[in-house]
Design an enzyme around this catalytic site. Structure first.
Site, PDB file in Angstrom:
ATOM      1  N   ASN A 137      -5.415   9.550   6.895  1.00  0.00           N
ATOM      2  CA  ASN A 137      -5.862  10.188   5.329  1.00  0.00           C
ATOM      3  C   ASN A 137      -4.755  10.972   4.208  1.00  0.00           C
ATOM      4  OD1 ASN A 137      -7.490  11.401   3.403  1.00  0.00           O
ATOM      5  ND2 ASN A 137      -8.714  13.312   4.540  1.00  0.00           N
ATOM      6  N   ASN A 142      -9.662  12.701  -1.778  1.00  0.00           N
ATOM      7  CA  ASN A 142     -10.966  11.393  -2.514  1.00  0.00           C
ATOM      8  C   ASN A 142     -11.436  10.920  -1.395  1.00  0.00           C
ATOM      9  OD1 ASN A 142      -9.085   9.984  -1.103  1.00  0.00           O
ATOM     10  ND2 ASN A 142      -7.669   8.698  -1.616  1.00  0.00           N
ATOM     11  N   ASP A 143     -11.858  11.782  -0.478  1.00  0.00           N
ATOM     12  CA  ASP A 143     -12.751  11.658   0.660  1.00  0.00           C
ATOM     13  C   ASP A 143     -13.921  11.735   0.312  1.00  0.00           C
ATOM     14  OD1 ASP A 143     -10.304  11.646   2.230  1.00  0.00           O
ATOM     15  OD2 ASP A 143     -11.010  13.373   3.329  1.00  0.00           O
ATOM     16  N   GLY A 162     -11.757   8.643   5.639  1.00  0.00           N
ATOM     17  CA  GLY A 162     -11.444   9.454   4.782  1.00  0.00           C
ATOM     18  C   GLY A 162     -10.052   8.725   4.743  1.00  0.00           C
ATOM     19  N   ASP A 164      -6.728   6.260   3.390  1.00  0.00           N
ATOM     20  CA  ASP A 164      -6.367   5.277   1.959  1.00  0.00           C
ATOM     21  C   ASP A 164      -5.474   5.250   1.953  1.00  0.00           C
ATOM     22  OD1 ASP A 164      -4.928   7.954   1.821  1.00  0.00           O
ATOM     23  OD2 ASP A 164      -6.423   9.283   1.839  1.00  0.00           O
ATOM     24  N   ASP A 331     -11.120 -13.953   3.815  1.00  0.00           N
ATOM     25  CA  ASP A 331     -11.814 -14.124   5.684  1.00  0.00           C
ATOM     26  C   ASP A 331     -13.125 -15.130   4.801  1.00  0.00           C
ATOM     27  OD1 ASP A 331     -13.190 -11.500   6.516  1.00  0.00           O
ATOM     28  OD2 ASP A 331     -15.377 -12.063   5.393  1.00  0.00           O
ATOM     29  N   GLU A 360      -8.951 -17.309   7.298  1.00  0.00           N
ATOM     30  CA  GLU A 360      -9.485 -17.126   9.137  1.00  0.00           C
ATOM     31  C   GLU A 360     -11.031 -17.776   9.079  1.00  0.00           C
ATOM     32  OE1 GLU A 360     -13.070 -13.191  10.907  1.00  0.00           O
ATOM     33  OE2 GLU A 360     -13.468 -13.966   9.103  1.00  0.00           O
TER      34      GLU A 360
END
Ligand code: CA
Length: 616
Positions: A137, A142-143, A162, A164, A331, A360
């Site tokens: 964090n 920006n949490d 949190g 980032d 993905d 994947e």
């Protein structure tokens, strides 16, 4: 009555003339001159915009066609951007009759020098996989972001914690120093979902980074700083599904934009991946596999709609061009329509011939996984431009090898047989190999917190063919914090939050085991960085014998002998069995322990030990 009509006409006229046309989205938000493809299709979303005519004046950029959608709130605009166009702005006028009621300034940027030729990930790399919310964090401000549906809840394993982009920037020197050469971040695009949004796989905005991770500028900056440090970056992209809170779900341009759109009960994918390649598959099984929703919060996108297909292809190219990324991890690779995946991979490779993409395909079958790789001559004619795939069979084989006692069919033989199936792949060196990832129990948990087995597993991954990937924290023997639920796998990196006593980069507060593991990884990773014989050397292996698996990586000039010894007592390796690979070499030094071996006599090995012996 006439008066009323006149009044209504006047009001409508006034609305159009004096109230600004409301445009919500123009995507892609900007583009570049000098791309290989001269075509660009804009998605424009705004209130009732389909009633306007569009016009470009005084530019070489031309409108080829404007498509209306089923919703009046969309226009899809086909543009031609000839090679001769210079960077700058051009204007798209929205017209009602002869009157211009609104104008979009569209920006065409200059491409970065060398952008098209950028080199993607190669077997010289080792990738560090990061779950951004759980790593560091770096910016507590920006949490919590006002207006977003989910806030901080660090005590919940499915909540946002949190972490980032700033945290990753802060820890780049540590990542590089430890010996990793590339980072792969789980998805960072906006997931404005009411819950479970931390993992990033429910995209609600394809062109913006989630504000709780940072801004587009910060993400672009992370790639640039990494690039300047010689660290590559792989972006996690999902074209199979979006997040349920995407505005497409409330205002879709077409009724077939999302598969099973608007139905009362969800139809979920059956996850029957073989249906995509199975020559005997029933239609219903195939349809459910590719069109069913991944989960209720992730609607399945219909890439057979040509506007959706173009949107997703341009979106990936936009992120490549806007950033320094060297690869994409795609993905759920086999869930979208396979024809689309061919179009998507080939469009990217058309612009960036040396770019890396890894798909994947979570199955324990080289036969199925290899179907997707570029150069595979498939009977059904499908041939994509996909360079790499995740080597799940090798991952599962490694778990078996470390967890099971040696027998005819379990243990090291699984590794041996997994690699022996490389004949399926057009190019096995392009596979990403890994002991674990964000979706399965951490490797340290999988080996029962057994440090010897941990070292053996990591030694194997870092000397085998392919492009290794380790999950963040593997270098400090992070294990699951509870059962194998995702939150317990993706737990917070120690010291990554303010006011913690542990500081991993500064090596403060580490347990003995963490310190030993970090030292072990640093040594091996930094050694590997320099070793062409591991990146590009040939592989020759010997069937497991007396609970030992021996393989060689070798070039004309270099040779490394790797021994995985699973004997629980001291063991003697019969050197003459390996004579064909020794080629008169007389000495060798183990990278892990520094021990020197003479090769004219049997090697006396410690129990449960991995040796990486550079031969001289
Ligand atoms: Ca933060």
């Amino acid at each position: 009555m006439k008066k009323h009509v006149l009044l209504i006409s006047f009001l409508l006229f006034a609305t159009v003339s004096f109230t600004q046309v409301k445009i919500n989205k123009v995507e892609p938000p900007y583009w570049w001159v000098g791309m290989n493809s001269t075509d660009l299709q804009l998605l424009i979303h705004g209130d009732n915009i389909s009633e306007y005519n569009l016009e470009i004046k005084n530019s070489q950029v031309k409108i080829k066609k404007v498509h209306q959608a089923e919703s009046a709130n969309y226009l899809f605009v086909d543009l031609t951007i000839p090679a001769s166009v210079l960077a700058g702005k051009f204007q798209i006028d929205f017209k009602k009759g002869q009157r211009t009621v609104y104008t979009i300034d569209y920006v065409l940027k200059e491409r970065r020098k060398g952008s098209a030729d950028r080199l993607g990930a190669t077997p010289a790399d080792v990738i560090y996989l990061i779950t951004p919310d759980r790593f560091v964090n770096g910016d507590p401000s920006n949490d919590e972001v006002a207006g977003m549906k989910e806030g901080l809840s660090r005590d919940e394993d499915f909540g946002r914690h949190g972490g980032d982009i700033q945290g990753i920037i802060d820890y780049l020197p540590y990542i590089k120093q430890t010996g990793f050469t590339s980072i792969w971040l789980n998805p960072v695009l906006e997931n404005d979902m009411p819950e479970w949004s931390y993992h990033g796989y429910a995209t609600t905005d394809y062109y913006n980074v989630d504000k709780r991770f940072g801004s587009n500028e910060e993400y672009i900056n992370l790639g640039k700083i990494a690039y300047e440090m010689g660290v590559g970056m792989i972006m996690d992209i999902i074209v199979n599904h979006c997040g349920l809170e995407h505005y497409w779900l409330t205002d879709p341009p077409f009724s077939d934009w999302v598969n099973y759109q608007g139905q009362e009960e969800n139809t979920f994918t059956n996850h029957r991946k073989y249906t995509v390649v199975d020559p005997y598959a029933s239609n219903i099984d195939r349809k459910e596999m590719t069109e069913g929703w991944f989960v209720g919060a992730m609607p399945d996108l219909n890439q057979r709609n040509p506007f959706m297909s173009t949107y997703l292809i341009q979106n990936s190219i936009w992120w490549i061009e806007a950033t320094h990324i060297t690869g994409i991890r795609q993905d759920t690779y086999s869930y979208p329509f396979k024809e689309f995946m061919t179009d998507w991979t080939c469009a990217i490779k058309n612009e960036y011939p040396n770019f890396y993409i890894v798909g994947e395909e979570w199955v324990d079958s080289p036969a199925l996984i290899s179907y997707w790789q570029e150069g595979k001559n498939n009977a059904d004619g499908n041939n994509s431009c996909l360079p790499g795939l995740m080597d799940f069979p090798l991952c599962f084989a490694l778990h078996n090898a470390m967890q099971k006692d040696e027998s005819w069919s379990d243990g090291l033989v699984k590794l041996y047989e997994s690699i022996a199936q490389d004949y399926s792949y057009p190019d096995p060196s392009q596979l990403v190999i890994f002991p674990d990832n964000h979706d399965m129990s951490r490797i340290y948990t999988q080996v029962g917190d057994d440090f010897a087995k941990y070292k053996m597993a990591i030694s194997y991954i870092l000397t085998m063919r392919g492009i290794p990937q380790l999950y963040y924290g593997t270098e400090i023997v992070m294990s699951n914090t509870g059962d194998d639920s995702h939150g317990n796998i993706r737990s917070d990196f120690p010291g990554g939050w303010p006011n913690e006593e542990v500081n991993i980069p500064k090596k403060v507060g580490l347990s003995d085991e963490q310190a030993k593991a970090l030292n072990f990884c640093e040594n091996l990773l930094n050694w590997r960085k320099q070793k062409d014989v591991i990146h590009n050397g040939k592989l020759t292996h010997f069937a497991p014998y007396k609970n030992m698996y021996v393989y060689f990586r070798h070039t004309e000039t270099e040779s490394v002998m790797i021994i995985l010894n699973k004997n629980k007592e001291k063991a003697s390796l019969e050197i003459e069995r390996y004579a064909e690979m020794l080629d008169g070499r007389s000495m060798g030094k183990d990278i892990n322990t520094g021990k020197v071996f003479k090769l004219n006599t049997n090697l006396e090995l410690d129990p449960m030990q991995a040796y990486i012996i550079e031969l001289r």
